[in-house]
Design a protein around this motif. Structure first.
Motif, PDB file in Angstrom:
ATOM      1  N   LEU A 128      -1.185  13.049   8.096  1.00  0.00           N
ATOM      2  CA  LEU A 128      -2.286  14.019   8.201  1.00  0.00           C
ATOM      3  C   LEU A 128      -2.513  14.359   9.681  1.00  0.00           C
TER       4      LEU A 128
ATOM      5  N   ARG B 273       0.837  -1.202   0.000  1.00  0.00           N
ATOM      6  CA  ARG B 273       0.000   0.000   0.000  1.00  0.00           C
ATOM      7  C   ARG B 273       0.869   1.249   0.000  1.00  0.00           C
TER       8      ARG B 273
ATOM      9  N   PRO C  98      -6.750  -1.653   7.170  1.00  0.00           N
ATOM     10  CA  PRO C  98      -7.270  -1.452   5.812  1.00  0.00           C
ATOM     11  C   PRO C  98      -7.859  -2.772   5.337  1.00  0.00           C
ATOM     12  N   SER C  99      -8.410  -2.806   4.136  1.00  0.00           N
ATOM     13  CA  SER C  99      -8.908  -4.061   3.593  1.00  0.00           C
ATOM     14  C   SER C  99      -7.750  -5.046   3.423  1.00  0.00           C
TER      15      SER C  99
ATOM     16  N   ASN D 249      -1.378   6.770   1.944  1.00  0.00           N
ATOM     17  CA  ASN D 249      -2.802   6.436   2.056  1.00  0.00           C
ATOM     18  C   ASN D 249      -3.095   5.988   3.497  1.00  0.00           C
ATOM     19  N   PRO D 250      -3.752   6.867   4.296  1.00  0.00           N
ATOM     20  CA  PRO D 250      -3.903   6.601   5.737  1.00  0.00           C
ATOM     21  C   PRO D 250      -4.811   5.419   6.042  1.00  0.00           C
TER      22      PRO D 250
ATOM     23  N   ILE E  54     -14.003  10.979  10.478  1.00  0.00           N
ATOM     24  CA  ILE E  54     -12.670  11.598  10.506  1.00  0.00           C
ATOM     25  C   ILE E  54     -12.661  12.715  11.549  1.00  0.00           C
TER      26      ILE E  54
ATOM     27  N   THR F 170      -5.439  14.428  10.865  1.00  0.00           N
ATOM     28  CA  THR F 170      -6.741  13.824  11.175  1.00  0.00           C
ATOM     29  C   THR F 170      -6.610  12.303  11.210  1.00  0.00           C
ATOM     30  N   VAL F 171      -7.610  11.666  11.847  1.00  0.00           N
ATOM     31  CA  VAL F 171      -7.608  10.201  11.874  1.00  0.00           C
ATOM     32  C   VAL F 171      -9.038   9.689  11.659  1.00  0.00           C
TER      33      VAL F 171
ATOM     34  N   LYS G 250      -9.025  14.714  -0.620  1.00  0.00           N
ATOM     35  CA  LYS G 250      -8.967  14.775   0.843  1.00  0.00           C
ATOM     36  C   LYS G 250      -8.784  13.384   1.436  1.00  0.00           C
ATOM     37  N   ALA G 251      -9.390  12.382   0.801  1.00  0.00           N
ATOM     38  CA  ALA G 251      -9.090  11.003   1.200  1.00  0.00           C
ATOM     39  C   ALA G 251      -8.029  10.521   0.229  1.00  0.00           C
ATOM     40  N   PRO G 252      -6.786  10.415   0.690  1.00  0.00           N
ATOM     41  CA  PRO G 252      -5.701  10.110  -0.244  1.00  0.00           C
ATOM     42  C   PRO G 252      -5.958   8.848  -1.052  1.00  0.00           C
ATOM     43  N   GLY G 253      -6.736   7.909  -0.476  1.00  0.00           N
ATOM     44  CA  GLY G 253      -7.031   6.665  -1.178  1.00  0.00           C
ATOM     45  C   GLY G 253      -7.730   6.883  -2.505  1.00  0.00           C
TER      46      GLY G 253
ATOM     47  N   LEU H  60     -16.346  11.374   2.000  1.00  0.00           N
ATOM     48  CA  LEU H  60     -15.137  11.213   1.184  1.00  0.00           C
ATOM     49  C   LEU H  60     -15.152   9.884   0.444  1.00  0.00           C
ATOM     50  N   ARG H  61     -15.958   8.951   0.952  1.00  0.00           N
ATOM     51  CA  ARG H  61     -16.103   7.658   0.266  1.00  0.00           C
ATOM     52  C   ARG H  61     -17.497   7.143   0.556  1.00  0.00           C
TER      53      ARG H  61
ATOM     54  N   ILE I 290      -7.629   3.379   8.638  1.00  0.00           N
ATOM     55  CA  ILE I 290      -8.734   3.617   9.574  1.00  0.00           C
ATOM     56  C   ILE I 290      -8.429   2.855  10.869  1.00  0.00           C
TER      57      ILE I 290
END
Ligand code: AMP
Ligand code: MG
Length: 345
Positions: A111, A54, A138-139, A58-59, A96, A113-114, A224-227, A190-191, A61
């Motif tokens: 970032l 990854r 992540p997945s 890309n942060p 977030i 934020t989390v 804003k969501a790097p993903g 964001l998603r 969760i």
């Protein structure tokens, strides 16, 4: 490394031990399978990025199993956020927040934020509780591939790369959580995911959708969501979405199949129970479910995309689905898996 497969919930303490020692465990959640590590251990988290391949910007969760865990990780919690947690936690909603110093930089990709989620799956909840730690997850797939919705697909991608995989059957939602930014003036999706815009609007008057979701990002726009900026959910086959009236779509796909066959390509079609009989010339026709049940379609989508790869399809044509309710999340994933190749007829 030898990956242990855990299928008896009684053995979850083995998985929790691995987490506490800084190892990686894949576990079922109600959305998709997650690849978990102690979120407070930067070196364990860096192993997640390595196992998945990854990109480091890309942060991740962070998953909790009790609302009190949230307050150790974030700066402050607004009354709007509390309303959303009351309505949708545990469940497929990531919020977030401004993060505090407890959260390692590698988790948030630098970032301020989390993203925090309280998943609604007994195994994931128990893993978090037994570890006594917030879990970055992540997945549990190789980066860029369709997310895994069962243990077999996790094994395919991560066997030998992580300590354990917990088999908890198939994921109920099948698409990842909704990511909602609570740090912007108006809460912003964001998603799109399991909790739809309509559901959020029932709780908060003002919720908006980030424009970057529906469009391909131009080089200049920073998501804003790097993903958002990476290739995602893509099988090896080249995917095309064909959109229009059913009659025209069927005609177009069948014409394309003929051309592709002439050039020696194998072609799959992603259809529905109601439409799969229309594509007899395809090499593999998969139904994603009945168009009457969009939730079933969400649950089946990633598995079907991976099945086309099992059968080495070169090209896949997919029907399009209405962007209503969970349809937003379905089309978001499908458009990304197709790299936004959409054929309008
Ligand atoms: P995945 O882990 O594959 O489910 O992807 C997590 C998604 O959440 C990615 O699109 C991330 O970019 C997004 N995300 C996670 N944390 C943050 C954050 N702090 N700010 C914005 N987006 C985030
Ligand atoms: Mg993912």
């Amino acid at each position: 490394m030898k990956t242990v497969i855990i299928s008896d919930p009684k053995d979850l303490n083995i998985a929790a031990d691995i987490i506490r020692k800084g190892g990686l465990v894949a576990a079922p959640t109600e959305t998709v399978y997650g690849l978990c590590a102690n979120a407070l251990n930067a070196s364990a988290v860096s192993d997640i990025f390595a196992a998945k391949g990854r990109p480091s910007d890309n942060p991740l969760i962070v998953h909790i199993s009790d609302r009190t865990m949230l307050y150790d990780l974030v700066d402050s919690v607004s009354s709007k956020a509390v309303k959303l947690m009351d309505a949708f936690w545990p469940g497929p909603l990531t919020l977030i927040f401004k993060s505090n110093a407890t959260v390692p930089q590698i988790v948030t990709a630098g970032l301020s934020t989390v993203g925090i989620r309280f998943p609604d799956h007994p195994i994931m909840q128990k893993l978090i509780t037994l570890s006594g730690l917030p879990l970055a997850a992540p997945s549990a797939n190789t980066s860029g591939k369709p997310s895994p919705t069962n243990a077999k697909r996790v094994i395919e991608d991560l066997d030998g790369k992580i300590e354990a995989i917990i088999d908890g059957g198939s994921s109920a939602f099948g698409v990842e959580s909704t990511v909602l930014d609570m740090t912007s003036e108006v809460p912003t999706i964001l998603r799109p995911g399991g909790i739809t815009l309509e559901m959020l609007q029932e709780v908060l008057e003002d919720v908006i959708v980030d424009p970057a979701i529906s469009n391909t990002l131009s080089q200049q726009t920073l998501p804003k969501a790097p993903g958002m900026k990476y290739t995602h959910y893509a099988p090896n086959a080249e995917v095309f979405i064909v959109r229009g009236t059913l009659e025209k779509v069927a005609h177009k796909i069948n014409t394309l199949i003929k051309d592709d066959h002439k050039s020696g390509k194998t072609v799959g079609v992603l259809a529905t129970d109601e439409t799969k009989h229309l594509f007899n010339h395809a090499d593999l026709i998969l139904s994603v479910g009945s168009s009457e049940n969009m939730h079933m379609i969400a649950a089946q989508l990633f598995e079907d995309l991976r099945t086309f790869d099992d059968h080495h399809m070169d090209i896949v044509y997919s029907l399009s689905f209405p962007k209503i309710g969970i349809g937003e999340a379905i089309m978001n994933r499908l458009e990304k898996s197709a790299a936004y190749h959409i054929i309008e007829v």
